[in-house]
Design an enzyme around this catalytic site. Sequence first.
Site, short mmCIF file in Angstrom:
data_model
loop_
_atom_site.label_atom_id
_atom_site.label_comp_id
_atom_site.label_asym_id
_atom_site.label_seq_id
_atom_site.Cartn_x
_atom_site.Cartn_y
_atom_site.Cartn_z
N LYS A 66 0.76 -1.13 -0.01
CA LYS A 66 -0.12 0.13 -0.13
C LYS A 66 0.79 1.27 -0.22
O LYS A 66 0.35 2.28 -0.59
CB LYS A 66 -0.84 0.06 1.11
N ASP A 102 -10.07 2.81 2.50
CA ASP A 102 -10.03 2.43 3.78
C ASP A 102 -10.86 3.55 4.53
O ASP A 102 -11.52 3.37 5.61
CB ASP A 102 -8.69 2.06 4.49
P1 NAP Z 1 0.52 -3.14 10.30
O1 NAP Z 1 0.63 -1.92 9.64
O2 NAP Z 1 1.53 -4.31 10.41
O3 NAP Z 1 0.49 -2.80 11.98
C1 NAP Z 1 0.16 -3.56 13.09
C2 NAP Z 1 0.14 -2.84 14.32
O4 NAP Z 1 -0.41 -3.99 15.23
C3 NAP Z 1 1.33 -2.12 14.76
O5 NAP Z 1 0.73 -0.93 15.63
C4 NAP Z 1 1.78 -3.16 15.72
O6 NAP Z 1 2.37 -2.62 16.80
C5 NAP Z 1 0.55 -3.92 16.37
N1 NAP Z 1 1.04 -5.50 16.67
C6 NAP Z 1 1.35 -6.23 15.57
N2 NAP Z 1 1.57 -7.52 16.65
C7 NAP Z 1 1.43 -6.93 17.81
C8 NAP Z 1 1.50 -7.97 18.94
N3 NAP Z 1 1.79 -9.13 19.07
N4 NAP Z 1 1.40 -7.16 20.09
C9 NAP Z 1 0.82 -5.81 20.08
N5 NAP Z 1 0.54 -5.06 18.96
C10 NAP Z 1 1.03 -5.74 17.82
O7 NAP Z 1 -0.95 -3.87 9.96
P2 NAP Z 1 -2.19 -3.05 9.56
O8 NAP Z 1 -2.00 -2.95 8.03
O9 NAP Z 1 -2.27 -1.74 9.89
O10 NAP Z 1 -3.34 -4.00 9.63
C11 NAP Z 1 -3.94 -4.46 11.42
C12 NAP Z 1 -5.16 -4.96 11.24
O11 NAP Z 1 -6.20 -4.26 10.85
C13 NAP Z 1 -4.97 -6.51 10.47
O12 NAP Z 1 -5.65 -7.53 11.37
C14 NAP Z 1 -5.65 -6.22 9.30
O13 NAP Z 1 -6.54 -7.45 9.02
C15 NAP Z 1 -6.74 -5.26 9.67
N6 NAP Z 1 -7.42 -4.43 8.65
C16 NAP Z 1 -8.71 -4.53 8.61
C17 NAP Z 1 -9.24 -3.84 7.37
C18 NAP Z 1 -10.79 -3.83 7.20
O14 NAP Z 1 -11.15 -3.32 6.22
N7 NAP Z 1 -11.45 -4.44 8.22
C19 NAP Z 1 -8.25 -2.99 6.61
C20 NAP Z 1 -7.08 -3.10 6.77
C21 NAP Z 1 -6.41 -3.65 7.87
P3 NAP Z 1 4.23 -2.28 16.40
O15 NAP Z 1 3.91 -0.67 15.78
O16 NAP Z 1 4.65 -2.46 17.84
O17 NAP Z 1 4.83 -3.29 15.59
#
Ligand code: NAP
Length: 284
Positions: A66, A102
């Site tokens: 992205k 989004d």
């Molecule tokens: P990302 O950019 O990889 O960010 C992940 C976030 O989660 C970061 O803040 C990370 O913290 C934290 N994290 C990861 N593992 C963790 C753990 N074990 N304990 C505590 N914090 C943790 O991911 P993203 O793209 O933002 O996506 C996040 C979630 O949103 C996913 O589950 C995705 O499926 C969902 N999502 C849903 C939609 C929808 O349309 N519903 C759209 C987009 C995303 P750090 O900064 O400390 O690494």
Amino acid sequence: MTATIALIGHPVAHSISPRFQQAALDAAGVDAHYEAWDTTPEALPAAIERLRSGDVLGANVTVPHKVAALRLIERPDPLAELVGAVNTIWRERGLLHATNTDVAGVLHALADAGVTLAGEHVVLLGAGGAARAVVVALRRAGAASLTIANRTLPRAQALAELAGQGLPASVCELDPGSDALRGALMRAGLVIHSTPLGMRHGPDERATPLPADCFHRGQVAFDLVYVPERTPFLDATASAGARTVGGLAMLVHQGAESFRLWTGREPSLEVMFAAARAALDGAR
Ligand code: NAP
């Protein structure tokens, strides 16, 4: 000739977007095939170039491309620039345009659930890519304040800057022992979860970022995770008396916005939700 719409990501095999987008295209009588292109980071520029061929209407872009895709498109819109990431690409007069749907996904999902963001105090758990779209949505909708709790504090601080002057933002660690977080949760009418905790095939399928005693009756809890539909975070917040909103509505609404941009047509949300739920049920 049947047109093509691509999903560019890596991996893409688990995505349910092809299922609900194809169902909506068929229901609208659009002669197009929505297909997943599993694309490594090295192959991303070539995949973007393929979007210039005559039969392609556009694409969705998903993890991990992205942010990188934003720099490969000649006409990202101001929203894509603000979020710093694109998830939808389309073609106009030979040029590739892109935006981030989004943000609309977040706003529609919460509006559907009857949540008013204007004047609301919000806690956001997580500070990754999806959290950026959430912050822009909260800013646009006039939320009163934002607390961002993240495992890695500097990342939360960087995201707080995106909130800008219009949305006062503070940061703290994502830790149930944090007094700052507990205080913010007491005041918050809305808590949004944007880490992958609780997600199927994620880092911990059974984990909630915070236990039930962090939440309270009357609060709204919105989980971006949509696989499974009922997540540990939603269970924890519901047991504290909160009203819950799952992530599927955001996924479908961001997809509906993309559909409008590719086709100029209005998709059936009913068809999209039914196909998305069937895909999730089939993946169990
Ligand atoms: P990302 O950019 O990889 O960010 C992940 C976030 O989660 C970061 O803040 C990370 O913290 C934290 N994290 C990861 N593992 C963790 C753990 N074990 N304990 C505590 N914090 C943790 O991911 P993203 O793209 O933002 O996506 C996040 C979630 O949103 C996913 O589950 C995705 O499926 C969902 N999502 C849903 C939609 C929808 O349309 N519903 C759209 C987009 C995303 P750090 O900064 O400390 O690494």
